[in-house]
Design an enzyme around this catalytic site. Structure first.
Site, PDB file in Angstrom:
ATOM      1  N   CYS A  98      51.226  51.508  36.662  1.00  0.00           N
ATOM      2  CA  CYS A  98      52.292  52.457  37.025  1.00  0.00           C
ATOM      3  C   CYS A  98      53.469  51.581  37.501  1.00  0.00           C
ATOM      4  CB  CYS A  98      51.852  53.647  37.774  1.00  0.00           C
ATOM      5  SG  CYS A  98      53.245  54.562  38.357  1.00  0.00           S
ATOM      6  N   ILE A  99      54.772  51.869  36.875  1.00  0.00           N
ATOM      7  CA  ILE A  99      55.622  50.845  37.310  1.00  0.00           C
ATOM      8  C   ILE A  99      56.206  51.245  38.546  1.00  0.00           C
ATOM      9  CG2 ILE A  99      57.442  52.370  35.905  1.00  0.00           C
ATOM     10  CD1 ILE A  99      58.758  49.597  35.218  1.00  0.00           C
TER      11      ILE A  99
END
Lengths: 149, 115
Positions: A98-99
């Site tokens: 997840c960025i």
């Protein structure tokens, strides 16, 4: 070790199709929990059955720390990041981090490094930063998502 | 239907779990995926009124609750009679389920994620 959650209800999966498409969601820290270890063991077992297809692994929360290229485990301990990257490469399974969860924890790819005007990046080879939309796509396109926390 | 239950069970101030669970709920809703929430254990502290966390404590997540309806997140479940819920001064948007309904809740969704 915390048990993992089977996240699809048996009510909605009463008939198991011949070919199962899975995705994994891992949220537990690679250092504080065995989530990443258990998921790896699960993945290896699942891949023994050729009818199982793993469409992707999404790391969220503390689990994104698995993608830190700068971490150096002691030589007599498992190199979990390498184990994940090697297995994923062998079976062409994308490893998504997840960025937002990654950037706040210092897992930065080259693009984000430029965006934040940093001089380094720390994302390990074999992992990619993606938004939560990618997890939602996996949820819509697979038969089952299994969370390890 | 591809419906999802996000189960919050972690304290809103002892880790990022609650925040990141809520983030996932909001993104699901943004993608027009049906999503419900349920809270238990330490996450019930999220519901207390009059919270004033500073930056060190963590983000003010309680204020987010009133905005959930704008994302069409309308079902926020708690278990009736849970210890912490008796304290009063609790956010009013929850639906309290008796024990039987609470336990049945988790098999009504295609996806259940716990934070």
């Amino acid at each position: 070790m915390r048990p993992f959650l089977l996240v699809n209800s048996p009510l909605t999966c009463s008939k198991v199709p011949d070919s199962m498409h899975y995705a994994l969601l891992i949220t537990g820290s690679p250092y504080q929990t065995k989530a990443c270890h258990s998921a790896l063991k699960f993945l290896k077992a699942a891949l023994l059955n050729p009818e199982n297809t793993l469409d992707g692994v999404f790391f969220y929360e503390e689990a994104v720390l698995i993608g830190n290229a700068l971490s150096q485990p002691p030589r007599d301990e498992i190199d979990l990041r390498k184990e994940w990257a090697d297995l994923a490469k062998t079976h062409s399974i994308p490893l998504y981090l997840c960025i937002a969860a990654s950037v706040r924890r210092g897992i930065i790819n080259e693009t984000e490094s430029q965006r934040y005007e940093l001089s380094q990046h720390s994302l390990s080879e074999g992992f990619q930063l993606e938004g939560l939309g990618t997890l939602i796509e996996l949820m819509s396109t697979t038969s089952k998502i299994i969370q390890f926390r | 239907m591809n419906n999802t239950l996000i189960h919050l069970s972690s304290s809103p101030y002892s880790s990022l779990a609650c925040k990141e669970g809520l983030d996932l709920a909001l993104v699901l809703a943004t993608f027009e995926q049906p999503v419900d929430l349920c809270l238990s254990g330490a996450a019930l502290a999220l519901l207390y009124d009059n919270q004033a966390p500073n930056k060190t404590d963590g983000k003010q997540l309680h204020k987010l609750l009133d905005g959930l309806e704008f994302y069409d997140i309308e079902n926020i479940y708690v278990e009736k009679n849970s210890e912490l819920m008796r304290a009063g001064n609790i956010w009013s948007g929850t639906k309290a389920l008796d024990s039987e309904d609470w336990h049945a809740l988790f098999s009504q969704y295609q996806h259940v994620f716990r934070f």
